[in-house]
Scaffold this motif. Sequence first.
Motif, short mmCIF file in Angstrom:
data_model
loop_
_atom_site.label_atom_id
_atom_site.label_comp_id
_atom_site.label_asym_id
_atom_site.label_seq_id
_atom_site.Cartn_x
_atom_site.Cartn_y
_atom_site.Cartn_z
N GLY A 1 11.96 53.12 41.95
CA GLY A 1 12.73 52.19 42.77
C GLY A 1 13.66 52.81 43.79
O GLY A 1 14.62 52.17 44.22
N ILE B 1 18.65 53.71 38.76
CA ILE B 1 19.14 54.72 39.71
C ILE B 1 20.28 54.11 40.51
O ILE B 1 20.15 52.98 40.99
CB ILE B 1 18.00 55.17 40.65
N HIS C 1 11.61 59.05 33.34
CA HIS C 1 11.91 58.25 34.53
C HIS C 1 11.41 56.83 34.36
O HIS C 1 11.33 56.08 35.32
CB HIS C 1 11.27 58.87 35.78
N GLY C 2 11.03 56.49 33.15
CA GLY C 2 10.49 55.15 32.89
C GLY C 2 8.99 55.07 33.10
O GLY C 2 8.42 53.98 33.17
N SER D 1 14.66 50.97 36.19
CA SER D 1 13.44 51.79 36.30
C SER D 1 12.25 51.11 35.62
O SER D 1 11.11 51.44 35.92
CB SER D 1 13.68 53.17 35.69
N GLN E 1 15.53 48.20 51.32
CA GLN E 1 15.40 47.44 50.08
C GLN E 1 13.96 46.98 49.84
O GLN E 1 13.52 46.91 48.69
CB GLN E 1 16.36 46.24 50.07
N ASN F 1 18.74 64.83 44.18
CA ASN F 1 19.33 63.52 43.96
C ASN F 1 18.75 62.93 42.68
O ASN F 1 17.85 63.50 42.07
CB ASN F 1 19.05 62.61 45.16
N VAL F 2 19.25 61.76 42.29
CA VAL F 2 18.80 61.20 41.02
C VAL F 2 17.29 60.98 41.03
O VAL F 2 16.75 60.30 41.91
CB VAL F 2 19.53 59.88 40.71
N PHE F 3 16.61 61.59 40.07
CA PHE F 3 15.16 61.49 39.87
C PHE F 3 14.37 61.98 41.09
O PHE F 3 13.21 61.60 41.27
CB PHE F 3 14.74 60.05 39.54
N GLU F 4 14.97 62.81 41.94
CA GLU F 4 14.26 63.41 43.08
C GLU F 4 14.27 64.92 42.90
O GLU F 4 15.26 65.50 42.44
CB GLU F 4 14.97 63.13 44.40
N GLY F 5 13.21 65.57 43.34
CA GLY F 5 13.18 67.02 43.27
C GLY F 5 14.27 67.64 44.11
O GLY F 5 14.83 67.01 45.01
N PRO F 6 14.61 68.90 43.83
CA PRO F 6 15.57 69.62 44.67
C PRO F 6 14.93 70.01 46.00
O PRO F 6 13.70 70.12 46.08
CB PRO F 6 15.90 70.86 43.83
N GLY G 1 22.22 52.63 43.24
CA GLY G 1 21.80 52.15 44.56
C GLY G 1 20.42 51.52 44.57
O GLY G 1 20.04 50.89 45.56
N ALA G 2 19.63 51.68 43.49
CA ALA G 2 18.29 51.08 43.46
C ALA G 2 18.38 49.58 43.22
O ALA G 2 19.36 49.07 42.67
CB ALA G 2 17.45 51.74 42.36
N ALA G 3 17.31 48.88 43.65
CA ALA G 3 17.32 47.42 43.56
C ALA G 3 17.09 46.92 42.14
O ALA G 3 17.55 45.84 41.77
CB ALA G 3 16.24 46.86 44.49
N GLU G 4 16.38 47.70 41.35
CA GLU G 4 15.95 47.23 40.03
C GLU G 4 16.11 48.37 39.02
O GLU G 4 16.12 49.54 39.38
CB GLU G 4 14.45 46.87 40.08
N ASN H 1 12.43 49.89 48.25
CA ASN H 1 12.95 50.06 46.88
C ASN H 1 12.29 49.09 45.91
O ASN H 1 11.93 49.44 44.79
CB ASN H 1 14.47 49.85 46.85
N GLY I 1 14.27 66.36 48.17
CA GLY I 1 13.20 67.16 47.56
C GLY I 1 12.17 66.26 46.92
O GLY I 1 11.34 66.72 46.14
N SER I 2 12.21 64.97 47.25
CA SER I 2 11.24 64.04 46.68
C SER I 2 9.84 64.37 47.20
O SER I 2 9.69 65.01 48.24
CB SER I 2 11.58 62.61 47.08
#
Lengths: 204, 332
Positions: free
Chosen positions: A36, B197, B219-220, B204, A24, B77-82, B199-202, A27, A76-77
């Motif tokens: 985030g 996203i 993505h903001g 975007s 967290q 995953n969400v907003f992450e590359g493959p 699970g994200a804390a805040e 994040n 893949g990030s």
Amino acid sequence: MNLTVTHIAAGVALAHARMKTLEQELNVADSRLGDGDTGGMLRRVLDLMAEQRMDGIDDVGVSLGILAKAAAAATGSSLGTLLATGLLTMSKRTKGRTEIPWSELAPLLEQARDAVMARGGAKLGDKTVVDALDAVSSALAGAGDQAGVRARAVAACDEALVRFRNEPCRMGRARMYADKSIGMDDPGMLAFARLTESVCRRGT
Amino acid sequence: MKKLINDPAHYVDEMLDGLCAAHPSLTRDGPAGRVIRRTEGARAGKVGIVTGGGSGHLPLFTGYVGPGLVDACSIGNVFEGPTVDSCMAAIKAADGGRGVLRLYGNYGGDRMNFDMAGEFLEDDGLELSTVLGTDDIASAAPEERSKRRGVAGIVYAYKIAGARADEGASLAEVTAAAAKAVERTRTIGCALAPCQIPGAAEPSFRIAPSEMEMGIGIHGEPGIWRDTLKPADAVADEMVDRLLAERPEGSGHRVSVLVNSLGATPLEELFILYRRIAERLDKAGLAVVQPLVGPFVTSMEMAGVSLSLCFLDDKMERLLAAPASCPFWRVG
């Protein structure tokens, strides 16, 4: 004693345990400059790295290669892919060896840094994880034992965070927040520093 | 932020399961099921087109897999590359024996993983090319166009390159068609409320209820200005003005228009905007061809819109009108 697979496995376990509280924090840091999710992404990477069994493996290069593949499979990030790139580079350089003298860690990290820069396109000074990696590899030059490596790595990460905190981010999504990023830690650099600290302070 | 989900960790996989269950023309494949390909497989003798990127943008990217468009897609995953493995699997799934075009947005993670996948596969003799979507005019200055992000305008590149591939063109010709579509397309977005996203804390980004932000990314990523929310016509005028100021050199008088919802903005508001945009383009002497209005590239629950203009020539117009079909877009 030199660096072995036992050290690597123990280091992964410590980093994995650290993610419980670090997720967290990262994040929140990332939500100021990105979207985030750096903590969640790294938690998934370390979950998968910690699942890898090293029983019966004594080749340092093989163990690093397993961890690189796990990181690449988990995300893949940009940051995760750069982590996989660095691990894969060190894997290739250490394949076939069961022990690596601590004094060789500095050149290995330099090679990892160069591979990460080539893959991601960041330059030194852009305020990215590359600067933290560079700070540690530079600080380890001449360190010949485990205690020296631990102490120098932690100090180098701390110094890098302080040195770059008041610089603007010049790479990736955070570069678009260049002014806003002054006074803040880059999330990738922060992650590298916190995980290095968790591995080195508690000892492997 | 409220979301109708089960577990953030299962968000992408449950979404992909549902997508394929609702649309049998799509099949999950590849490592961890993170490839969506045409159920009938790659067409032998046709140049393949593969795309990919992070989740959270439906219908982009997986929703454009279909005849006349894209053959396979790797999804992160969400907003992450493959991952590199899913990129390799998607490229193989798109391969019909005449080479594969990698066509995706200009983002770091996507680039690194498609590049690495290509390095592995080119060793196996597979012929590959790459075109990056760079249509977002707010993300870098005109003299740094290659640094711009890819946003909603990439659907024009999918359509035009997909039609060219269906005609039996070579990899070089399909690549050139995609590159021209990117070169001739301009997009700008604006947001009224953020997404978050799972699970994200805040969220975007944060924005006051009374404010809007012009030029924001999907993505903001920060935009050009933030101020009090303006009337639709004023917003439409500014977006049109900004895009026309970057009209490609040598472009003619025919243009396709995409008014896109970023997720939460309803069709009613899109049509209010389109009404004004069409008037403005007419006054500028531009004839609108095949207008698109709806959610084509979203950011989950983000409120806002983007406007894309694709400046056409005769060949592009023909390719844009060619038959194509995917779960979210049908032509002909």
